[in-house]
Design a protein around this motif. Structure first.
Motif, PDB file in Angstrom:
ATOM      1  N   SER A  15       0.816  -1.211   0.000  1.00 37.47           N
ATOM      2  CA  SER A  15       0.000   0.000   0.000  1.00 37.47           C
ATOM      3  C   SER A  15       0.851   1.263   0.000  1.00 37.47           C
ATOM      4  CB  SER A  15      -0.893   0.016   1.248  1.00 37.47           C
ATOM      5  OG  SER A  15      -0.078   0.095   2.407  1.00 37.47           O
ATOM      6  N   THR A  16       0.159   2.369  -0.216  1.00 36.03           N
ATOM      7  CA  THR A  16       0.743   3.698  -0.055  1.00 36.03           C
ATOM      8  C   THR A  16      -0.165   4.451   0.909  1.00 36.03           C
ATOM      9  OG1 THR A  16       1.621   3.663  -2.301  1.00 36.03           O
ATOM     10  CG2 THR A  16       1.458   5.821  -1.228  1.00 36.03           C
ATOM     11  N   THR A  17       0.438   5.071   1.919  1.00 34.70           N
ATOM     12  CA  THR A  17      -0.316   5.783   2.946  1.00 34.70           C
ATOM     13  C   THR A  17       0.151   7.222   3.027  1.00 34.70           C
ATOM     14  OG1 THR A  17      -0.511   3.737   4.219  1.00 34.70           O
ATOM     15  CG2 THR A  17      -0.930   5.796   5.401  1.00 34.70           C
ATOM     16  N   TYR A  18      -0.808   8.125   3.088  1.00 32.04           N
ATOM     17  CA  TYR A  18      -0.542   9.550   3.281  1.00 32.04           C
ATOM     18  C   TYR A  18      -1.201   9.973   4.591  1.00 32.04           C
ATOM     19  CZ  TYR A  18       0.273   9.404  -1.765  1.00 32.04           C
ATOM     20  OH  TYR A  18       0.731   9.096  -3.015  1.00 32.04           O
ATOM     21  N   ILE A  19      -0.480  10.729   5.406  1.00 28.02           N
ATOM     22  CA  ILE A  19      -1.040  11.245   6.652  1.00 28.02           C
ATOM     23  C   ILE A  19      -0.775  12.741   6.701  1.00 28.02           C
ATOM     24  CG2 ILE A  19      -0.944  11.191   9.183  1.00 28.02           C
ATOM     25  CD1 ILE A  19       0.090   8.282   8.889  1.00 28.02           C
ATOM     26  N   ILE A  20      -1.836  13.499   6.908  1.00 23.92           N
ATOM     27  CA  ILE A  20      -1.745  14.948   7.059  1.00 23.92           C
ATOM     28  C   ILE A  20      -2.368  15.275   8.414  1.00 23.92           C
ATOM     29  CG2 ILE A  20      -2.322  17.204   6.071  1.00 23.92           C
ATOM     30  CD1 ILE A  20      -0.813  15.419   4.087  1.00 23.92           C
TER      31      ILE A  20
END
Length: 146
Positions: free
Chosen positions: A69-74
């Motif tokens: 997977s690819t995860t982005y956290i803002i």
């Protein structure tokens, strides 16, 4: 295909975190695509160059691509949540994938590959993953495809 998820939370410190979990990692790539998910991750993180969050007192931006997977956290203060939602929306639309950043991102990833190739820990992982589906599928990709 599994759907991506957006998670929102608001804790007692009035902070909000937006997380996108996309079910695309290095094991989903063909041999001639190795590193593409990681490259797209870096391109999407170019939102920082647009200064969209420059007025936020305190924010974090983090992304990682792994085998699955690819995860982005803002993360940011609650009062800036609309800016965070805007960034997430634009990542999902591919707005930040812009040709003007291609060479910069390419050089950044080539540097990561070079660092990985000089890393003793990577040699150990290479031995551990030998003859498994993970061998040769590092999310960072390879120089030929980047």
């Amino acid at each position: 295909m599994k759907e991506s998820k957006i998670l929102l939370s608001n804790n007692e410190q009035r902070l909000t975190y937006y997380c996108i979990y996309i079910y695309v990692g290095s094991l989903n790539e063909k041999d001639n695509e190795r590193g593409l998910a990681h490259f797209v991750e870096h391109m999407n993180m170019c939102f920082r160059k647009y200064d969209l969050l420059k007025e936020c007192d305190n924010y974090l931006a983090y992304a990682i691509t792994d085998y699955y997977s690819t995860t982005y956290i803002i993360g940011m203060p609650w009062r800036d949540r609309k800016k965070g939602i805007s960034v997430i929306d634009n990542i999902l639309k591919g707005t930040y994938i812009d040709q003007i950043f291609l060479e910069e991102v390419r050089q950044d990833i080539l540097s990561e590959i070079q660092d990985k190739n000089n890393d003793i820990e990577n040699e150990l992982l290479d031995k551990i993953f030998f003859k498994t589906k993970y061998h040769g599928r590092e999310p960072v990709g390879n120089i030929e495809n980047i």
